[in-house]
Design a protein around this motif. Sequence first.
Motif, PDB file in Angstrom:
ATOM      1  N   THR A  29     -50.527  23.517 -87.253  1.00  0.00           N
ATOM      2  CA  THR A  29     -51.354  24.653 -86.852  1.00  0.00           C
ATOM      3  C   THR A  29     -52.561  24.139 -86.070  1.00  0.00           C
ATOM      4  OG1 THR A  29     -52.813  24.701 -88.791  1.00  0.00           O
ATOM      5  CG2 THR A  29     -50.724  25.904 -88.961  1.00  0.00           C
ATOM      6  N   ALA A  30     -53.101  24.983 -85.228  1.00  0.00           N
ATOM      7  CA  ALA A  30     -54.372  24.712 -84.546  1.00  0.00           C
ATOM      8  C   ALA A  30     -55.026  26.051 -84.268  1.00  0.00           C
ATOM      9  CB  ALA A  30     -54.154  23.925 -83.259  1.00  0.00           C
ATOM     10  N   TYR A  31     -56.346  26.008 -84.121  1.00  0.00           N
ATOM     11  CA  TYR A  31     -57.081  27.262 -83.961  1.00  0.00           C
ATOM     12  C   TYR A  31     -58.112  27.195 -82.832  1.00  0.00           C
ATOM     13  CZ  TYR A  31     -55.153  27.147 -88.640  1.00  0.00           C
ATOM     14  OH  TYR A  31     -54.297  26.977 -89.707  1.00  0.00           O
ATOM     15  N   ASP A  32     -58.262  26.019 -82.223  1.00  0.00           N
ATOM     16  CA  ASP A  32     -59.228  25.898 -81.124  1.00  0.00           C
ATOM     17  C   ASP A  32     -58.731  24.885 -80.104  1.00  0.00           C
ATOM     18  OD1 ASP A  32     -60.204  23.171 -81.713  1.00  0.00           O
ATOM     19  OD2 ASP A  32     -61.130  24.075 -83.466  1.00  0.00           O
ATOM     20  N   ALA A  33     -59.382  24.880 -78.942  1.00  0.00           N
ATOM     21  CA  ALA A  33     -58.929  24.051 -77.829  1.00  0.00           C
ATOM     22  C   ALA A  33     -59.077  22.564 -78.119  1.00  0.00           C
ATOM     23  CB  ALA A  33     -59.711  24.420 -76.562  1.00  0.00           C
ATOM     24  N   GLY A  34     -60.133  22.174 -78.804  1.00  0.00           N
ATOM     25  CA  GLY A  34     -60.388  20.760 -79.050  1.00  0.00           C
ATOM     26  C   GLY A  34     -59.281  20.091 -79.852  1.00  0.00           C
ATOM     27  N   PHE A  35     -58.949  20.667 -80.983  1.00  0.00           N
ATOM     28  CA  PHE A  35     -57.875  20.106 -81.806  1.00  0.00           C
ATOM     29  C   PHE A  35     -56.524  20.265 -81.110  1.00  0.00           C
ATOM     30  CE2 PHE A  35     -60.853  20.322 -85.449  1.00  0.00           C
ATOM     31  CZ  PHE A  35     -60.639  19.054 -85.966  1.00  0.00           C
ATOM     32  N   ALA A  36     -56.312  21.402 -80.456  1.00  0.00           N
ATOM     33  CA  ALA A  36     -55.029  21.629 -79.790  1.00  0.00           C
ATOM     34  C   ALA A  36     -54.771  20.556 -78.735  1.00  0.00           C
ATOM     35  CB  ALA A  36     -55.004  23.010 -79.151  1.00  0.00           C
ATOM     36  N   ARG A  37     -55.802  20.154 -78.022  1.00  0.00           N
ATOM     37  CA  ARG A  37     -55.653  19.133 -76.983  1.00  0.00           C
ATOM     38  C   ARG A  37     -55.203  17.804 -77.594  1.00  0.00           C
ATOM     39  NH1 ARG A  37     -60.210  19.822 -74.888  1.00  0.00           N
ATOM     40  NH2 ARG A  37     -59.724  21.022 -73.024  1.00  0.00           N
ATOM     41  N   VAL A  38     -55.767  17.448 -78.749  1.00  0.00           N
ATOM     42  CA  VAL A  38     -55.397  16.196 -79.418  1.00  0.00           C
ATOM     43  C   VAL A  38     -53.951  16.263 -79.922  1.00  0.00           C
ATOM     44  CG1 VAL A  38     -55.932  14.642 -81.336  1.00  0.00           C
ATOM     45  CG2 VAL A  38     -57.783  15.722 -80.070  1.00  0.00           C
ATOM     46  N   LEU A  39     -53.589  17.385 -80.518  1.00  0.00           N
ATOM     47  CA  LEU A  39     -52.224  17.545 -81.027  1.00  0.00           C
ATOM     48  C   LEU A  39     -51.219  17.457 -79.889  1.00  0.00           C
ATOM     49  CD1 LEU A  39     -53.771  18.364 -83.565  1.00  0.00           C
ATOM     50  CD2 LEU A  39     -52.287  20.355 -83.779  1.00  0.00           C
ATOM     51  N   ASP A  40     -51.531  18.139 -78.806  1.00  0.00           N
ATOM     52  CA  ASP A  40     -50.624  18.206 -77.664  1.00  0.00           C
ATOM     53  C   ASP A  40     -50.433  16.828 -77.030  1.00  0.00           C
ATOM     54  OD1 ASP A  40     -49.058  19.919 -75.863  1.00  0.00           O
ATOM     55  OD2 ASP A  40     -50.589  19.482 -74.364  1.00  0.00           O
ATOM     56  N   ALA A  41     -51.484  16.039 -77.004  1.00  0.00           N
ATOM     57  CA  ALA A  41     -51.439  14.735 -76.344  1.00  0.00           C
ATOM     58  C   ALA A  41     -50.810  13.651 -77.213  1.00  0.00           C
ATOM     59  CB  ALA A  41     -52.851  14.308 -75.948  1.00  0.00           C
ATOM     60  N   ASN A  42     -50.604  13.947 -78.479  1.00  0.00           N
ATOM     61  CA  ASN A  42     -50.117  12.918 -79.397  1.00  0.00           C
ATOM     62  C   ASN A  42     -48.790  13.269 -80.049  1.00  0.00           C
ATOM     63  OD1 ASN A  42     -52.261  10.608 -79.722  1.00  0.00           O
ATOM     64  ND2 ASN A  42     -53.412  12.515 -79.514  1.00  0.00           N
TER      65      ASN A  42
END
Length: 271
Positions: A29-42
């Motif tokens: 799960t993610a709820y904001d752009a900052g964490f989503a960017r890290v999840l997406d890149a890894n």
Amino acid sequence: MSSHADSKPWTVPALAEAKRNGDKLVMLTAYDAGFARVLDANGVDLILIGDSLGMVVQGQDSTLPVTVADVVYHTTAVSRVLQRALLVADLPFGADATPERALDASLQLLRAGAEMVKIEGAGFKLDIIRHLVEREIPVCSHLGLTPQSVLRLGGYKVQGRGEAGELLRRQAREVAEAGASLLVLECVPTPLAAQVTAESSIPTIGIGAGPGCDGQVLVLHDFLGLDSGHRRPKFVKDFLAEGGSVAGAVRAYTDAVRAGTFPDAEHAYAS
């Protein structure tokens, strides 16, 4: 490692291809752009805007107070930064009470950037799934422990034990036949989840459902070992302690899911 090219965006048909190829799907799960960017890149394949945001972001006692507007807000923020992961958004409590309401809410979520909506339960929800799929809206079903049913269930408990297992197997067949493209199984005994996965024509994503599912999902705050103010479920593992950083935690999680080493017996329900 998944055979899906890291730079290639995930699509709904690619999920079915992953199941056919035996490639494990990684979801958080993610709820904001900052964490989503890290999840997406890894290496995370799917990101869920869960109505869990009510409990881990808003401080609510359950997911029930979450509104469509809440999910739209977080979906918009996350969708802006994704390059690869497929974005799934929850239809919150009551938003799928009728086909018309479900369609209206789903259209809002897709316009905000979601590529699939998630619906809890079966029964009358089968008509909802069919209504959406007929209108070109991909659906992820959610069976087992369905948090929106917490009042009826009397708490957050393992589902599918004993005779209830046959009901869950039937529901899994029904949601696939109704047109769902993905199935989340929550708090289901490992043997039952493995059986449902083997029988299912669509990929399964487990959360507290053992290693036999086609993929795994955890709530971001649980995965990072953050105190959400609620009892920590047995199936939760703190990957931040292992990974040393958020990016390292994501890589540790994706590697463990793809290798089939998470969840292990310590983080699942034997029966």
